[in-house]
Scaffold this active site. Structure first.
Site, mmCIF file in Angstrom:
data_model
loop_
_atom_site.group_PDB
_atom_site.id
_atom_site.type_symbol
_atom_site.label_atom_id
_atom_site.label_comp_id
_atom_site.label_asym_id
_atom_site.label_seq_id
_atom_site.Cartn_x
_atom_site.Cartn_y
_atom_site.Cartn_z
ATOM 1 N N GLU A 145 13.887 32.774 25.054
ATOM 2 C CA GLU A 145 12.524 32.407 24.695
ATOM 3 C C GLU A 145 11.804 33.593 24.053
ATOM 4 O O GLU A 145 12.027 34.750 24.419
ATOM 5 C CB GLU A 145 11.761 31.936 25.939
ATOM 6 C CG GLU A 145 12.417 30.706 26.543
ATOM 7 C CD GLU A 145 11.652 30.077 27.703
ATOM 8 O OE1 GLU A 145 11.934 28.915 28.001
ATOM 9 O OE2 GLU A 145 10.783 30.738 28.302
ATOM 10 N N CYS A 172 6.383 38.616 21.672
ATOM 11 C CA CYS A 172 7.036 39.094 22.885
ATOM 12 C C CYS A 172 8.513 38.706 22.780
ATOM 13 O O CYS A 172 8.859 37.529 22.743
ATOM 14 C CB CYS A 172 6.356 38.441 24.092
ATOM 15 S SG CYS A 172 7.086 38.908 25.655
ATOM 16 N N CYS A 195 18.528 38.102 33.332
ATOM 17 C CA CYS A 195 18.281 39.490 33.704
ATOM 18 C C CYS A 195 19.052 39.785 34.976
ATOM 19 O O CYS A 195 19.157 38.939 35.857
ATOM 20 C CB CYS A 195 16.785 39.719 33.945
ATOM 21 S SG CYS A 195 16.356 41.472 34.154
ATOM 22 N N CYS A 255 13.778 41.491 40.406
ATOM 23 C CA CYS A 255 12.372 41.651 40.782
ATOM 24 C C CYS A 255 11.911 40.381 41.499
ATOM 25 O O CYS A 255 12.133 39.262 41.024
ATOM 26 C CB CYS A 255 11.516 41.954 39.564
ATOM 27 S SG CYS A 255 12.053 43.479 38.745
ATOM 28 N N CYS A 301 9.645 37.479 39.680
ATOM 29 C CA CYS A 301 9.889 37.149 38.273
ATOM 30 C C CYS A 301 10.844 35.965 38.142
ATOM 31 O O CYS A 301 11.904 35.929 38.767
ATOM 32 C CB CYS A 301 10.472 38.368 37.561
ATOM 33 S SG CYS A 301 10.830 38.067 35.814
ATOM 34 N N CYS A 347 3.710 36.158 31.452
ATOM 35 C CA CYS A 347 4.605 37.188 31.997
ATOM 36 C C CYS A 347 5.387 36.630 33.172
ATOM 37 O O CYS A 347 4.813 36.052 34.093
ATOM 38 C CB CYS A 347 3.821 38.377 32.537
ATOM 39 S SG CYS A 347 2.803 39.181 31.327
HETATM 40 N N1 SAH Z 1 12.407 43.932 32.306
HETATM 41 C C1 SAH Z 1 11.304 44.578 31.648
HETATM 42 C C2 SAH Z 1 10.653 43.662 30.630
HETATM 43 C C3 SAH Z 1 9.888 42.485 31.220
HETATM 44 S S1 SAH Z 1 8.215 42.685 30.763
HETATM 45 C C4 SAH Z 1 10.337 45.097 32.686
HETATM 46 O O1 SAH Z 1 10.574 44.836 33.859
HETATM 47 O O2 SAH Z 1 9.394 45.815 32.339
HETATM 48 C C5 SAH Z 1 7.430 41.483 31.669
HETATM 49 C C6 SAH Z 1 6.373 42.030 32.605
HETATM 50 O O3 SAH Z 1 5.866 40.954 33.379
HETATM 51 C C7 SAH Z 1 6.938 43.041 33.596
HETATM 52 O O4 SAH Z 1 5.991 44.022 33.910
HETATM 53 C C8 SAH Z 1 7.186 42.168 34.788
HETATM 54 O O5 SAH Z 1 7.314 42.907 35.966
HETATM 55 C C9 SAH Z 1 5.986 41.273 34.755
HETATM 56 N N2 SAH Z 1 6.161 40.029 35.514
HETATM 57 C C10 SAH Z 1 7.323 39.478 35.916
HETATM 58 N N3 SAH Z 1 7.085 38.337 36.594
HETATM 59 C C11 SAH Z 1 5.748 38.176 36.622
HETATM 60 C C12 SAH Z 1 4.901 37.152 37.152
HETATM 61 N N4 SAH Z 1 5.405 36.082 37.770
HETATM 62 N N5 SAH Z 1 3.578 37.301 36.968
HETATM 63 C C13 SAH Z 1 3.079 38.346 36.299
HETATM 64 N N6 SAH Z 1 3.827 39.322 35.759
HETATM 65 C C14 SAH Z 1 5.150 39.248 35.921
#
Ligand code: SAH
Length: 354
Positions: A96, A109, A116, A120, A123, A337
């Site tokens: 996506e 984006c 992945c 986390c 996520c 995000c």
């Molecule tokens: N893997 C990289 C790129 C992902 S960027 C990283 O971890 O930085 C996407 C951003 O959104 C990251 O900061 C991630 O931690 C955040 N994110 C992930 N899940 C989320 C959620 N459910 N709500 C808000 N932010 C989230």
């Protein structure tokens, strides 16, 4: 055996590769620059339309290389102008890409992996498991499509889609080079942002080869909590992560690390956490993005109330840290995000690796 699928893909090549390619075919390097410009700047993927290349060069190119891109198979517009594109890759995987307009800015984006491998806790991409890295063509292909859809290149690219960009280092760096090339998408280095969960050795490597803006998914002000939320912290704890980020921005006063901090109700959003965060970031040129948690099916975290996010932000601002609450965009199309999921058909790699 040479089949169409095994020919080298022009979209995997940067400017230097295109020059080397045409030289290997017996013509001067500048034809390679023209070729590169046709596909990226003009979006042309038909050799016959590349009118400043000789007929014989076009013929040879057709026999030698291919132009393969992901395909947009779904387009989901949201009421706030955000659009999510679902793209299919040659092996049936899906990724996506999200377009986020904001006044004169247009941000894309971009995803770097199918799924992945990091886990986390908050996520949605993590839930999908990991399938594979994207090729250069699949990363730059997302920008190529966006430029075609918008009629011009985006003004900003954030490597914040699916995947951990620093776990797909070479391809991501090469794709970011193409984004910044004057013959391609012409993005200034500070208009390309790479976001990482904190793969420390690769932050140092990145510093050697690139000057893009760095964003880091911090999400917690101490190791005990970060170990739970961003498990890669167990391998690269804060005392290693912070010096790496500080080294990345170096002594250049204009550069800052952008810290991403997802606000999880009752988990990391108290004033005590804010205080720890202030101490932690002391001496590092910083910008903080507070991201309201975006829930997804099966997520068990809660959204911090707006007032709590606001007092958290004010505490940071009061201590001289530039902090902003990020607006949630595209959440009704699951484009916010942490909501990107794509489709991971084959999870065997994850289970066999683990
Ligand atoms: N893997 C990289 C790129 C992902 S960027 C990283 O971890 O930085 C996407 C951003 O959104 C990251 O900061 C991630 O931690 C955040 N994110 C992930 N899940 C989320 C959620 N459910 N709500 C808000 N932010 C989230």
């Amino acid at each position: 055996m040479t089949t169409a699928a095994t020919k080298p893909n022009l979209f995997d090549m940067n400017r230097a590769d295109c020059e080397a390619l045409v030289m290997s075919l017996g013509v001067k390097a500048f034809h390679g620059r023209n070729l590169f410009k046709w596909i990226h700047k003009h979006g042309v993927i038909d050799f016959d339309a590349m009118t400043d290349l000789s007929r014989s060069l076009r013929e040879t190119l057709r026999e030698t290389v291919d132009m393969r891109l992901p395909r947009i198979i779904e387009s989901h517009p949201s009421a706030d102008g955000t659009i999510k594109w679902v793209m299919a890759l040659h092996d049936g995987q899906r990724i996506e890409t999200v377009f986020i307009p904001e006044g004169k800015r247009s941000t894309i984006c971009v995803s770097s992996q199918v799924g992945c491998a990091l886990e986390c806790a908050f996520c949605a991409t993590a839930r999908q498991g990991f399938n594979r890295n994207l090729a250069v063509s699949e990363i730059i292909g997302q920008v190529w499509h966006a430029a075609r859809q918008l009629g011009r290149p985006p003004t900003n690219v954030v490597m914040m889609g699916m995947g951990e960009p620093l776990a797909n280092f070479e391809a991501v760096v090469k794709a970011m080079e193409i984004m910044q090339d004057d013959l391609a998408y012409m993005l200034a280095r500070q208009r390309v942002t790479l976001s990482t969960s904190g793969i420390v050795p690769n932050i140092y490597r990145l510093r050697e080869v690139s000057e893009v803006a760095l964003a880091v998914s911090l999400h917690a002000p101490n190791n005990a909590l970060r170990d739970q939320l961003v498990p890669i912290n167990r391998k690269y704890p804060l005392e290693e992560l912070l010096p790496a980020c500080k080294a990345y921005v170096g002594r250049d006063k204009r550069r800052k690390v952008t810290w991403e901090y997802v606000m999880l109700d009752g988990i990391n959003d108290s004033l005590a956490h804010a205080k720890q965060l202030i101490r932690l970031l002391e001496g590092i040129p910083s910008k903080l993005n507070l991201i309201p948690f975006n829930p997804f099916d099966g997520s068990h975290f809660g959204v911090s109330p707006p007032e709590r996010i606001d007092s958290f932000r004010q505490r940071l601002t009061g201590a001289g840290i530039f902090a902003m609450t990020r607006k949630t965009r595209g959440d009704e199309i699951a484009a916010a995000c942490g909501q990107l999921v794509g489709r991971v058909d084959d999870r065997t790699r994850r289970t066999t690796v683990a």
